[in-house]
Design a protein around this motif. Structure first.
Motif, PDB file in Angstrom:
ATOM      1  N   UNK A 228       0.869  -1.181   0.000  1.00 27.62           N
ATOM      2  CA  UNK A 228       0.000   0.000   0.000  1.00 27.62           C
ATOM      3  C   UNK A 228       0.900   1.223   0.000  1.00 27.62           C
ATOM      4  N   UNK A 229       0.761   2.021  -1.050  1.00 24.83           N
ATOM      5  CA  UNK A 229       1.686   3.152  -1.190  1.00 24.83           C
ATOM      6  C   UNK A 229       0.898   4.453  -1.323  1.00 24.83           C
ATOM      7  N   UNK A 230       1.329   5.442  -0.557  1.00 30.03           N
ATOM      8  CA  UNK A 230       0.719   6.774  -0.672  1.00 30.03           C
ATOM      9  C   UNK A 230       1.722   7.698  -1.362  1.00 30.03           C
ATOM     10  N   UNK A 231       1.292   8.304  -2.476  1.00 28.32           N
ATOM     11  CA  UNK A 231       2.138   9.301  -3.136  1.00 28.32           C
ATOM     12  C   UNK A 231       1.492  10.655  -2.868  1.00 28.32           C
ATOM     13  N   UNK A 242       3.347   7.686  -9.172  1.00 31.62           N
ATOM     14  CA  UNK A 242       2.116   6.938  -8.881  1.00 31.62           C
ATOM     15  C   UNK A 242       1.830   5.934  -9.997  1.00 31.62           C
ATOM     16  N   UNK A 243       2.020   6.366 -11.237  1.00 33.63           N
ATOM     17  CA  UNK A 243       1.710   5.490 -12.376  1.00 33.63           C
ATOM     18  C   UNK A 243       2.619   4.264 -12.399  1.00 33.63           C
ATOM     19  N   UNK A 244       3.922   4.489 -12.193  1.00 32.27           N
ATOM     20  CA  UNK A 244       4.839   3.357 -12.285  1.00 32.27           C
ATOM     21  C   UNK A 244       4.666   2.438 -11.073  1.00 32.27           C
ATOM     22  N   UNK A 245       4.407   3.004  -9.896  1.00 30.89           N
ATOM     23  CA  UNK A 245       4.216   2.177  -8.704  1.00 30.89           C
ATOM     24  C   UNK A 245       2.922   1.370  -8.789  1.00 30.89           C
ATOM     25  N   UNK A 250      -0.817  -1.187  -4.658  1.00 28.86           N
ATOM     26  CA  UNK A 250      -2.078  -0.441  -4.494  1.00 28.86           C
ATOM     27  C   UNK A 250      -1.692   1.000  -4.142  1.00 28.86           C
ATOM     28  N   UNK A 251      -2.049   1.932  -5.024  1.00 31.11           N
ATOM     29  CA  UNK A 251      -1.519   3.301  -4.872  1.00 31.11           C
ATOM     30  C   UNK A 251      -2.640   4.310  -4.637  1.00 31.11           C
ATOM     31  N   UNK A 252      -2.398   5.216  -3.693  1.00 28.23           N
ATOM     32  CA  UNK A 252      -3.273   6.379  -3.519  1.00 28.23           C
ATOM     33  C   UNK A 252      -2.437   7.620  -3.801  1.00 28.23           C
ATOM     34  N   UNK A 253      -3.063   8.547  -4.523  1.00 29.82           N
ATOM     35  CA  UNK A 253      -2.362   9.813  -4.822  1.00 29.82           C
ATOM     36  C   UNK A 253      -3.118  10.928  -4.118  1.00 29.82           C
ATOM     37  N   UNK A 254      -2.433  11.587  -3.189  1.00 27.81           N
ATOM     38  CA  UNK A 254      -3.092  12.661  -2.432  1.00 27.81           C
ATOM     39  C   UNK A 254      -2.587  14.005  -2.935  1.00 27.81           C
ATOM     40  N   UNK A 255      -3.539  14.890  -3.262  1.00 32.05           N
ATOM     41  CA  UNK A 255      -3.139  16.223  -3.722  1.00 32.05           C
ATOM     42  C   UNK A 255      -3.991  17.263  -3.005  1.00 32.05           C
ATOM     43  N   UNK A 271      -3.128   8.997 -16.112  1.00 28.95           N
ATOM     44  CA  UNK A 271      -3.671   9.013 -14.746  1.00 28.95           C
ATOM     45  C   UNK A 271      -5.179   8.775 -14.787  1.00 28.95           C
ATOM     46  N   UNK A 272      -5.867   9.450 -15.700  1.00 26.94           N
ATOM     47  CA  UNK A 272      -7.321   9.269 -15.800  1.00 26.94           C
ATOM     48  C   UNK A 272      -7.660   7.808 -16.075  1.00 26.94           C
ATOM     49  N   UNK A 273      -6.873   7.186 -16.935  1.00 21.99           N
ATOM     50  CA  UNK A 273      -7.103   5.770 -17.249  1.00 21.99           C
ATOM     51  C   UNK A 273      -6.919   4.910 -15.993  1.00 21.99           C
ATOM     52  N   UNK A 274      -5.806   5.186 -15.277  1.00 23.49           N
ATOM     53  CA  UNK A 274      -5.505   4.386 -14.087  1.00 23.49           C
ATOM     54  C   UNK A 274      -6.578   4.577 -13.027  1.00 23.49           C
ATOM     55  N   UNK A 275      -7.097   5.812 -12.912  1.00 28.40           N
ATOM     56  CA  UNK A 275      -8.152   6.071 -11.923  1.00 28.40           C
ATOM     57  C   UNK A 275      -9.424   5.340 -12.347  1.00 28.40           C
ATOM     58  N   UNK A 276      -9.747   5.416 -13.649  1.00 30.60           N
ATOM     59  CA  UNK A 276     -10.960   4.756 -14.144  1.00 30.60           C
ATOM     60  C   UNK A 276     -10.880   3.240 -13.931  1.00 30.60           C
ATOM     61  N   UNK A 277      -9.662   2.690 -14.073  1.00 32.48           N
ATOM     62  CA  UNK A 277      -9.496   1.226 -13.903  1.00 32.48           C
ATOM     63  C   UNK A 277      -9.244   0.852 -12.435  1.00 32.48           C
ATOM     64  N   UNK A 278      -9.360   1.852 -11.565  1.00 37.35           N
ATOM     65  CA  UNK A 278      -9.184   1.676 -10.111  1.00 37.35           C
ATOM     66  C   UNK A 278      -7.785   1.174  -9.746  1.00 37.35           C
ATOM     67  N   UNK A 279      -6.804   1.478 -10.579  1.00 41.70           N
ATOM     68  CA  UNK A 279      -5.419   1.127 -10.223  1.00 41.70           C
ATOM     69  C   UNK A 279      -4.823   2.196  -9.307  1.00 41.70           C
ATOM     70  N   UNK A 280      -5.366   3.417  -9.392  1.00 43.42           N
ATOM     71  CA  UNK A 280      -4.925   4.503  -8.499  1.00 43.42           C
ATOM     72  C   UNK A 280      -6.169   5.156  -7.914  1.00 43.42           C
ATOM     73  N   UNK A 281      -6.113   5.425  -6.594  1.00 42.55           N
ATOM     74  CA  UNK A 281      -7.196   6.226  -6.009  1.00 42.55           C
ATOM     75  C   UNK A 281      -6.676   7.661  -5.880  1.00 42.55           C
ATOM     76  N   UNK A 282      -7.352   8.567  -6.557  1.00 42.62           N
ATOM     77  CA  UNK A 282      -6.920   9.967  -6.552  1.00 42.62           C
ATOM     78  C   UNK A 282      -7.728  10.716  -5.499  1.00 42.62           C
TER      79      UNK A 282
END
Ligand SMILES: Cc1cc2nc3c(=O)[nH]c(=O)nc-3n(C[C@H](O)[C@H](O)[C@H](O)COP(=O)(O)OP(=O)(O)OC[C@H]3O[C@@H](n4cnc5c(N)ncnc54)[C@H](O)[C@@H]3O)c2cc1C
Ligand code: SF4
Ligand code: SF4
Length: 766
Positions: A228-231, A242-245, A250-255, A271-282
């Motif tokens: 579980x990784x927080x970027x 975030x994309x490569x990890x 399992x990656x969360x990107x906090x902004x 990023x939009x693709x990864x968020x849509x595929x639930x690979x990253x939680x933005x």
């Protein structure tokens, strides 16, 4: 109360700092400490090639000095701090010129590049210029580039001490330095600081940030599996991490904000693709409050309602950029740009004393409340003025920026005060004597004002022409400065002060016009040849000859709108005399233009002035037909004349050139700029405008374009998203400096209606 006013003033004066504050440097990269130079990333070189070039240029300058060599075996000619692109190339150039240089490197050779993620491709941009100096540079994998640099260091036997950083400096009486590192002490004739700023990652400053598992760099993303990784961050490095990890974790990107405005288009898409595929939680609008054991606590703003959320975090990467090591630089005695030291109150009091002295000097002082001011002699007044001025300059010299603000204000207040014949209370110390005092050789003070204006524009115009046009071989900028200087000389000096009179005298305008007193006696109206309404609305007032009315209407409502269709607001940066002084005399301070959202909100002021100018114009035109309008229209004109034509176009903006850049009037107060903006915005929305700036996909986020935009536009955020920059979304005046300054040739003017079809780079002289 006073404190609040001061805070407000300081916020305005400091508004040019974002996002690119740098050390204050003089010519040839020398800092305010004589003999101490700053180059590379720290001095604003955005890419390796430019950092390398600065390394060579600084040595070329130092080598020419008669005392370049220390002449003592115990003293190095040069101590170079930082073994990156700039420092290594400087050391090689010094060696070539027979100078003895020692390089201190805090970590490893080329540490910044060592820190790039494994296998990163290093670009050798800009393509347009070859690398300078002996260090090798070409597009390459980071590992290959570093191997070549190590080989060059070995072959040239450079004297480098790694794992040994410069810690402090002492300037010696003999003009040399004693340099302290963690391991020793060295003497050097001169010091070059090439320490970059990447070694200083920005931190959140929250509890737990120093824990094991919380990092500020990502070296080898492929080492992490099923974690579980927080970027944290919203820039390209955070998004790329975030994309490569996310490929193996399992990656969360906090902004902290609600949108990612400074990332590459490509990154945004991925990023939009990864968020849509639930690979990253933005997680937008979120701030880390604390890092704990394998968790992190976020505070999330949901439309005003704040909630706390704890997320799993085996590892966290805080990638929020690097910070200029201001504390370190200051500890070496280096001053930063736009540093507001000193006292506002003290500078104001001394400035007032100077004005008081001028009042006495003019011999028109009157007694007030029984105080016998009239008894003070002009000589005493001159002495008070001279002492006050000397005090301001002395304070300014010692770093008091408010004192320089006072000097600048007094200079322009004097110039405008004395050029206003019969000036009223508003120019109190000059009333009754200033105009006469500065009228000489049979010419009034107003003429000498135009001479001064033209001389300033010409002198500084040639400097700017050299800086942006000739040195860069940029044909666009050469023509722009030629145009600005030509308009000033022909239309704002020669015609009103000489040619108009000759045209009347020798009847170049025809016998009828030449003998018509309504035309012949009003040379000042020729400013209306170029200045359109409402910048110059006098074409319509004070009983003008009908030729001026017809021309004024044609210029304002036909010529200008057509020009704007093709060129946006380029009138401000190619033609106008007000903009001309800003682009020439004000050019050296362009980077201090207010930036950020608040500064853009201040632009409402020119709408207010446009409305006021329109109301005054209507009032003046109708006042003879509508009796009750007479008094308010005349009062409105008097107010406009004093506040807009003297204070807002003259005294205040030029006073502020060295502090807020040259475009204060054009950006915040000029009603014609606003009118052109409205035309241009409408054309853009109708999709017929031919003016916009477009970007390719090569932006590296170096901030050079944003830093150099005189109207404070965050050009970089447009470039990163490849979003066209036009007058529907910005107040761009088409000066093209952002295009010229971009090291990656990212930006260009689009000449077609659809900017994605054609991109034209500004022509460069072969
Ligand atoms: C992620 C990323 C990607 C980039 N990609 C590219 C690219 O592809 N192409 C490109 O041209 N540019 C790229 N850049 C920019 C490039 O890295 C810089 O422009 C360049 O490194 C600047 O060189 P420099 O010598 O001024 O500083 P640096 O390369 O940062 O070197 C400074 C050196 O000083 C050392 N140092 C620090 N403090 C001290 C001290 N007190 N005493 C002694 N030594 C000290 C550091 O350890 C370091 O080795 C990239 C930058 C980043 C962050
Ligand atoms: S965006 Fe570029 S062209 Fe427009 S005003 Fe700013 S620097 Fe000039
Ligand atoms: S567009 Fe701006 S930020 Fe991007 S590389 Fe060019 S100058 Fe730097």
């Amino acid at each position: 109360m006073l404190n609040k006013i001061k805070q407000r003033i300081d916020a305005i004066l400091g508004s040019g700092d974002m996002p690119t504050r740098r050390p204050e440097l003089r010519a040839h990269f020398e800092s305010n400490v004589p003999g101490l130079y700053v180059i590379g990333d720290l001095a604003g070189a955005p890419v390796i090639k430019m950092a390398m070039a600065q390394g060579v240029e600084v040595i070329e300058h130092i080598a020419e000095k008669p005392d370049a060599k220390a002449g003592d075996a115990n003293v190095y000619d040069l101590l170079i701090a930082g073994g990156g692109a700039a420092g290594l190339n400087a050391a090689l150039a010094a060696q070539e010129r027979g100078l003895r240089a020692l390089v201190l490197e805090k970590n490893k050779i080329a540490n910044t590049i060592e820190d790039f993620p494994d296998g990163k491709w290093v670009y050798a941009e800009p393509d347009s210029s070859p690398p300078k100096g002996k260090l090798w540079l070409d597009g390459a994998r980071k590992e290959d580039l570093i191997a070549r640099w190590h080989q060059i260091v070995r072959e040239n036997r450079l004297e480098i001490r790694t794992e040994e950083g410069l810690a402090s400096l002492e300037k010696q009486r003999d003009a040399g330095f004693v340099v302290h590192s963690e391991k020793g002490e060295y003497r050097a004739r001169r010091v070059i600081l090439a320490t970059g700023q990447r070694g200083n990652p920005r931190k959140l400053g929250v509890p737990g940030e120093e824990r094991e598992g919380v990092y500020h760099r990502l070296y080898s993303p492929r080492h992490y599996h099923d974690q579980d990784i927080l970027v944290v961050g919203g820039g390209n490095s955070a998004v790329e991490a975030a994309l490569v990890l996310a490929e193996q974790n399992r990656v969360r990107l906090s902004y902290r904000s609600s949108e990612l405005s400074r990332i590459f288009n490509d990154n945004e898409r991925k990023l939009n693709e990864a968020v849509a595929q639930k690979r990253i939680e933005l997680i937008f609008n979120s701030n880390v409050k604390e890092f704990a054991d394998k968790t992190a606590t976020l505070e999330i703003d949901r439309g005003g309602h704040r909630e706390s959320r704890t997320v799993p975090s085996d590892y966290a990467f805080v990638l929020i950029g690097a910070e200029l090591p201001v504390k370190f630089l200051k500890s070496l005695g280096i001053r930063m740009e736009n540093e507001w030291n000193g006292s506002l109150l003290r500078a104001a009091a001394i400035s007032f004393a100077l004005l008081l002295g001028l009042w006495f000097f003019g011999g028109h002082a009157a007694d007030i409340a029984g105080i016998p001011f009239s008894a003070v002699s002009p000589a005493a007044g001159a002495l008070l003025a001279a002492v006050s001025l000397a005090a301001l300059i002395a304070l300014g010299w010692r770093g008091d920026r408010y004192a320089w603000l006072g000097v600048s204000f007094l200079a322009w207040y004097t110039i405008y005060g004395v050029k206003s014949p019969g000036a009223g209370e508003e120019f109190w110390p000059f009333r009754g004597w200033g105009f006469q005092f500065f009228s000489f050789l049979g010419r009034p003070a107003t003429f000498w004002y135009t001479v001064l204006y033209t001389v300033l524009m010409t002198g500084f115009g040639f400097q700017a022409l050299k800086r942006w046009g000739i040195d860069r071989r940029d044909r666009f900028q050469i023509w722009r400065y030629v145009s600005l200087l030509s308009f000033q000389w022909v239309f704002f000096f020669l015609i009103p002060d000489f040619l108009f009179q000759w045209a009347v005298k020798y009847q170049w305008v025809g016998a009828q016009l030449a003998s018509d007193p309504q035309f012949a006696g009003q040379a000042w109206r020729s400013y209306g040849l170029i200045y359109a309404w409402p910048l110059f609305f006098y074409s319509f007032f004070y009983d003008p000859h009908k030729i001026w009315i017809v021309w004024g209407v044609f210029l304002t409502f036909i010529l200008i709108p057509v020009f704007v269709l093709f060129h946006g607001k380029r009138y401000c940066s190619w033609i106008c005399g007000c903009g001309g002084l800003a682009e020439t005399f004000g050019d050296r301070w362009r980077h201090l233009a207010p930036k950020g959202r608040t500064s853009i909100r201040w632009e409402w002021m020119n709408s207010a002035i446009l409305i006021f100018a329109a109301a005054v114009t209507l009032g003046m035109l109708l006042k003879d037909a509508v009796a009750w309008l007479r008094a308010p229209a005349t009062l409105g004109l008097d107010i406009y004349h004093l506040y807009a034509d003297i204070w807002l176009v003259g005294i205040l903006p030029v006073t502020l050139y060295p502090f807020l850049g040259g475009k204060v009037w054009c950006r915040y107060w000029c009603p014609l700029a606003k009118l052109m903006h409205l035309f241009s915005a409408v054309y853009t929305r109708m999709r017929v405008s031919r003016f916009r700036i477009v970007a390719n996909d090569k932006c590296i986020g170096c901030t050079e374009c944003t830093r150099n935009c005189q109207v404070g536009i965050d050009v970089m955020s447009y470039a990163l998203k490849q979003q066209p920059l036009d007058n529907a979304t910005s107040s761009c005046i088409g000066c093209g400096i952002c295009v010229s300054v971009c090291p990656m040739d990212v930006l260009s003017f689009a000449t077609a209606v659809n900017p994605t079809l054609v991109q034209i780079q500004p022509a460069r002289v072969a």
